[in-house]
Motif scaffolding. Structure first.
Motif, short mmCIF file in Angstrom:
data_model
loop_
_atom_site.label_atom_id
_atom_site.label_comp_id
_atom_site.label_asym_id
_atom_site.label_seq_id
_atom_site.Cartn_x
_atom_site.Cartn_y
_atom_site.Cartn_z
N ALA A 88 0.85 -1.19 0.00
CA ALA A 88 0.00 0.00 0.00
C ALA A 88 0.88 1.23 0.00
O ALA A 88 2.00 1.22 0.53
N LEU A 89 0.38 2.28 -0.60
CA LEU A 89 1.09 3.56 -0.57
C LEU A 89 0.84 4.24 0.76
O LEU A 89 -0.28 4.23 1.28
N LEU A 131 -2.64 -3.14 -3.07
CA LEU A 131 -2.74 -4.32 -3.93
C LEU A 131 -2.35 -5.57 -3.17
O LEU A 131 -1.59 -5.52 -2.19
N VAL A 132 -2.90 -6.70 -3.62
CA VAL A 132 -2.45 -8.02 -3.21
C VAL A 132 -1.41 -8.45 -4.23
O VAL A 132 -1.74 -8.67 -5.40
N ALA A 133 -0.16 -8.54 -3.82
CA ALA A 133 0.92 -8.80 -4.76
C ALA A 133 1.12 -10.29 -5.00
O ALA A 133 1.12 -10.76 -6.13
N VAL A 148 -0.37 -12.56 -8.02
CA VAL A 148 -1.74 -12.04 -8.05
C VAL A 148 -1.79 -10.68 -8.73
O VAL A 148 -2.38 -10.51 -9.79
N GLY A 149 -1.20 -9.65 -8.13
CA GLY A 149 -1.19 -8.33 -8.73
C GLY A 149 -2.55 -7.68 -8.82
O GLY A 149 -2.83 -6.93 -9.75
N GLN A 150 -3.43 -7.95 -7.84
CA GLN A 150 -4.78 -7.38 -7.84
C GLN A 150 -4.78 -6.05 -7.12
O GLN A 150 -4.53 -5.97 -5.93
#
Length: 643
Positions: A88-89, A131-133, A148-150
């Motif tokens: 997360a940012l 994101l879910v990496a 994942v990259g969602q």
């Protein structure tokens, strides 16, 4: 060799001690969430984040130059089946406002001795702030990693809600407060340029390849397919615009079989081995996981082949550009070596693809025998013991899908119930690769047979009296195909013929849609007139636009747009060319319907990598009377209940 993962690909893990190193083009907050067998996270205590950087088996840590997630798989509680690595940012403006404004995050998964196992570059991001990496997940006693990259444009609250956390907003606020602390050492700065050095060789998603210069690795990653996104960067919503129910929970793609613990032998596929509350839901999710796995595996193979061909072309161009190396024995040897490298890459990619296809084929065979009637083929034994159901199933099988890489591997095409879109059985003469050899009259006959098979399945999988079928056949040309429906008494009335019959049926169904919509909006469903049939309605239209005037066409468009939300569904058997006289007026009608064909055709695309899938309709085997027998049982049940 390090596996260079693409979105959706999974990779086996052979060590229990792991380290996930994270780097990005700006400060990033790293967290991890521990989920159960259904993928849901039970509560905030199962989320490792800056305010709580350690739980049994998982640790989150970071410095100004690097960050990591440490995992000890053997130390995890038995209830943990999934670890989601989250990025997360930071909310305090210490970096870009969205992931698309910085370099793509990169995650490297390493073993206890520092050896790299897999890497994943999260491309295709835009407006996302969380994101879910990656996911580490347990399957049949073995652990795997999945890219994942969602991304989530709405940040951590939306991400936590998707993970099943009820106090998502509160937990997101806690993470934000901890990230804003001056003592925080878990916000990652941009990595050193040497962080991703050109160490050991890498391989594509479908196969290994020897060590390459950095520009080759960057070119290959550019070929990796990215998940589709909306113009604003948020996740693409594939739901029908009229559907307001929440989407199903994220479904893990079933990975290839992993070695079973203790004996080293591969574990066999298991039907229903997916998340879900009921056996039906688990089978549905498993089928969609197989669909996604096949799409990703084929995409990885095609990406590897494309990379090999492009590199060969560059090498040959380089030899031709230099007069000193253009001709002669040395030039011939260099070109042969370049082609050999290309062939080696393609062969290794094909070997990995064949392995994946073999595993998916074995899983498909096991799953096919366990499917309930709504999901099963017409030749399945489950239809021999058919009984009228007591509740509507989750989904319905419309046919099978396959790719040219393995035509024998067919994935059931399942659509959710109630139908969110009408169906268009295209009997046109130019519907694709599968129809060029068919006679137009034969195509129309096959199309009507296909429509009757779909209608029979819809009637069979709904409880008695919960589904009614109407037919518009202006010229009376579908009598033979409709015989099974007429014989069992499944039709509410004889097929409507002529312009007057068309107008009568459309007027009644339009009235039903209007009244039910008003009753639903006003909360007065019990005030409907007694002549309104509240069962779901299916209208089959044959030979469109024969018998339709402008007013009838407008009513048909209204039913296609508004009917599904109140239980009125449309099935068109038509050739679009026959209606070309209406011009663009009917374009919205065709777009609102799900197009299927009576013969194999490659017109469908998946939502992940947009392959062209060959669709085959779900029809009874030649010479079988299974559809008539099932419809006869439906008619018997309707008469027994007085419906």
């Amino acid at each position: 060799m390090t596996a260079e993962l693409v979105r959706g690909q999974n990779h086996p893990l052979t060590t229990s001690r792991l380290e996930i190193r994270v780097s990005a083009g700006g400060p990033v907050v790293v967290a991890a969430a521990l989920g159960g067998p259904d993928g849901r996270v039970p509560g905030p205590e199962h989320v490792v984040h800056p305010g709580a950087p350690r739980v049994p088996g998982v640790t989150v840590a970071g410095t100004a130059e690097a960050g990591r997630v440490g995992v000890e798989l053997d130390a995890l509680p038995e209830a943990v089946h999934r670890i989601s690595v989250l990025l997360a940012l930071p909310p305090d403006g210490r970096g870009p406002a969205r992931f698309g404004a910085a370099a793509a995050p990169f995650l490297a998964l390493a073993g206890a001795a520092g050896e790299e196992i897999a890497g994943f570059t999260v491309t295709g991001l835009d407006a996302e702030t969380a994101l879910v990496a990656l996911e580490l997940y347990r399957r049949r006693g073995a652990w795997r990693v999945r890219a994942v990259g969602q991304g989530y444009a709405d940040g951590l609250p939306a991400l936590f809600r998707d993970l099943g956390l009820e106090a998502a907003a509160e937990l997101a606020a806690l993470v934000a407060a901890a990230a804003a602390s001056p003592a925080a050492d878990f916000v990652l700065a941009p990595p050193r340029p040497s962080h991703r050095g050109a160490g050991g060789g890498r391989h594509t998603a479908a196969g290994e390849r020897p060590e390459e210069p950095p520009e080759d690795r960057a070119a290959h990653r550019a070929l990796a397919p990215a998940a589709p996104r909306a113009a604003g960067g948020t996740r693409v919503d594939y739901r029908h615009p009229a559907r307001h129910t929440p989407p199903p929970p994220p479904v893990p793609a079933p990975p290839p079989a992993a070695p079973a613990a203790g004996d080293g032998a591969p574990a066999g596929p298991v039907a229903g081995d997916a998340s879900g509350w009921t056996p039906e839901e688990r089978l549905y999710n498993q089928v969609w996981g197989m669909f996604e796995d096949l799409a990703r595996s084929a995409a990885a193979y095609r990406s590897a082949v494309g990379f090999a061909e492009s590199r060969l072309e560059r090498e040959l161009d380089a030899h031709l550009a230099d007069p000193a190396t253009r001709v002669g024995p040395a030039a011939d040897a260099a070109r042969a070596a370049a082609r050999a490298r290309r062939d080696g890459l393609v062969d290794r990619a094909r070997a990995v693809l064949d392995r994946d296809l073999a595993q998916l084929t074995a899983e498909a065979e096991v799953v096919e025998h366990a499917l309930p009637p709504a999901f099963a083929r017409w030749d399945s034994p489950v239809w021999h013991g058919y009984q009228a159901p007591l509740e509507t199933p989750l989904a319905l099988r419309l046919g099978d899908l396959h790719l040219p890489e393995r035509r024998g591997l067919r994935i059931p095409m399942l659509v959710r119930l109630p139908l969110e879109r009408g169906l268009w059985v295209d009997c046109g003469r130019a519907t694709g690769s599968g129809t060029g050899r068919a006679d137009p009259a034969e195509l129309r006959r096959l199309a009507m047979d296909c429509a009757v098979a779909h209608a029979a399945r819809l009637l069979a999988v709904h409880p008695v009296g919960d589904y009614s079928v109407h037919v518009i056949d202006p010229a009376g040309s579908a009598g033979a195909a409709l015989a099974p429906l007429l014989e069992c008494g499944a039709l509410s009335r004889p097929p409507a013929a002529g312009a007057q019959g068309v107008a009568t049926v459309l007027t009644e169904l339009t009235r039903r849609v209007d009244l039910v919509q008003m009753a639903v909006r006003s909360g007065a469903a019990d005030a409907l007139p007694p002549d309104i049939d509240t069962a779901e309605q299916l209208l089959i239209v044959n030979d469109f636009p024969h018998g339709f005037d402008d007013r009838a066409v407008n009513r048909l468009r209204y039913l296609a747009d508004e009917g599904p939300s109140v239980g009125v569904h449309l099935m068109m058997v038509a050739d679009r060319e026959d209606a070309r006289g209406f011009g663009p007026l009917l374009d919205p009608l065709w777009r609102s319907l799900l197009r299927v064909t009576p013969v194999p055709d490659d017109h469908l695309a998946d939502p992940w990598v947009h392959h062209a899938w060959t669709y085959e309709p779900s029809l009874a085997p030649a010479g079988s009377d299974v559809v008539r027998r099932v419809l006869w049982q439906v008619g018997q049940a309707r008469r027994a209940y007085g419906r």
